[in-house]
Design a protein around this motif. Structure first.
Motif, short mmCIF file in Angstrom:
data_model
loop_
_atom_site.label_atom_id
_atom_site.label_comp_id
_atom_site.label_asym_id
_atom_site.label_seq_id
_atom_site.Cartn_x
_atom_site.Cartn_y
_atom_site.Cartn_z
N PHE A 204 0.83 -1.21 0.00
CA PHE A 204 0.00 0.00 0.00
C PHE A 204 0.86 1.26 0.00
N ALA A 205 1.96 1.23 0.74
CA ALA A 205 2.87 2.39 0.77
C ALA A 205 3.47 2.63 -0.61
N ALA A 206 3.85 1.55 -1.31
CA ALA A 206 4.41 1.69 -2.66
C ALA A 206 3.36 2.24 -3.63
N VAL A 207 2.13 1.78 -3.51
CA VAL A 207 1.06 2.26 -4.38
C VAL A 207 0.78 3.74 -4.13
N ILE A 208 0.74 4.14 -2.87
CA ILE A 208 0.50 5.54 -2.53
C ILE A 208 1.61 6.43 -3.08
N LEU A 209 2.86 5.96 -2.99
CA LEU A 209 3.98 6.74 -3.51
C LEU A 209 3.90 6.85 -5.03
N LEU A 210 3.47 5.80 -5.71
CA LEU A 210 3.28 5.86 -7.16
C LEU A 210 2.20 6.88 -7.53
N ILE A 211 1.14 6.91 -6.75
CA ILE A 211 0.07 7.88 -6.98
C ILE A 211 0.59 9.31 -6.80
N VAL A 212 1.42 9.51 -5.78
CA VAL A 212 2.01 10.83 -5.54
C VAL A 212 2.88 11.25 -6.71
N LEU A 213 3.68 10.33 -7.24
CA LEU A 213 4.53 10.63 -8.40
C LEU A 213 3.70 10.99 -9.62
N VAL A 214 2.60 10.27 -9.83
CA VAL A 214 1.70 10.59 -10.94
C VAL A 214 1.15 12.00 -10.80
N GLN A 215 0.74 12.36 -9.58
CA GLN A 215 0.20 13.70 -9.34
C GLN A 215 1.25 14.78 -9.58
N ILE A 216 2.50 14.50 -9.20
CA ILE A 216 3.58 15.47 -9.41
C ILE A 216 3.82 15.69 -10.89
N PHE A 217 3.95 14.58 -11.65
CA PHE A 217 4.16 14.69 -13.09
C PHE A 217 2.99 15.41 -13.77
#
Length: 235
Positions: A204-217
């Motif tokens: 879940f932590a990895a998925v949340i971090l991926l979502i954060v990266l998507v939002q940044i890009f």
């Protein structure tokens, strides 16, 4: 109850993994995503230009058979699921990188999967250019190459940036799947710990971090597209 949860062995282990592995995994994800996007743009953008300029009504018409073959090849590559494509290109990956597994090796299938997608996105951006502007340039004796580089690409630049943002977020998702074949990054952590070892907190932590990266890009891409849009500057 919540206090006991944060003191549990599973939670403490997840925190330890976050401290020791997530920073490097995030770097690997960014490394693979940015490099793959760059190579995909280098290959896909010229193809997108060719799809528009080489059309019968384009500035540089090409034989119909050539355009049909080009369209079929791009559509075929786009239709192959990424997981299958990764396995299919093992020999090519091994030839280019020297190995078929690993973080760097995952760039090859990512580029092959992404550049046809980028070509279609570039095509859609270039087709949005006002035909009257192109006709005006042609009437002034401008060469096809000049029309492409000084009219079509500059006029479609905001749309190209928006579509490049779509491409990079899509490649980011693909990079997570590359963990299945040994690719590094957050995808590998999510699969190794979440799927194989049932450590769902890590997943879940990895998925949340991926979502954060998507939002940044996405935020960066949107701001760049707005800043380069001449229509918004004129308001």
């Amino acid at each position: 109850m919540i206090e006991n949860f944060f003191k549990s062995a599973e939670m403490m282990e997840a925190i330890e993994i976050l401290k020791t592995e997530f920073l490097f995994a995030t770097w690997e994800t960014l490394y693979v995503t940015i490099l793959s996007t760059a190579f995909a743009i280098v290959l896909g953008l010229p193809l997108g230009v060719l799809l528009v300029a080489g059309d019968q009504n384009g500035v540089l018409p090409l034989p119909k058979s050539v355009m049909q073959i080009l369209g079929v090849v791009i559509n075929l590559l786009r239709s192959v699921p990424f997981l299958i494509l990764m396995i299919m290109v093992f020999p090519l990956t091994r030839l280019i990188v020297g190995t078929a597994v690993g973080t760097t090796a995952s760039i090859v299938p990512l580029v092959i999967a992404a550049f046809p997608f980028v070509a279609r996105l570039a095509e859609s951006s270039l087709r949005e250019v006002d035909p009257n502007i192109i006709e005006t340039a042609q009437s002034m004796g401008t060469s096809p190459f000049q029309i492409i580089t000084k009219v079509m690409l500059p006029e479609s630049f905001p749309s190209l940036i928006s579509n490049a943002t779509i491409a990079i977020t899509t490649i980011l998702g693909y990079s997570a799947m590359s963990g299945i074949i040994g690719g590094g990054g957050l995808g590998k952590i999510a699969i190794n710990y979440g799927y194989y070892r049932y450590k769902y907190l890590v997943m879940f932590a990895a998925v949340i971090l991926l979502i954060v990266l998507v939002q940044i890009f996405q935020s960066i891409g949107t701001k760049l597209a707005v800043r380069t849009d001449k229509r918004l500057k004129g308001r």
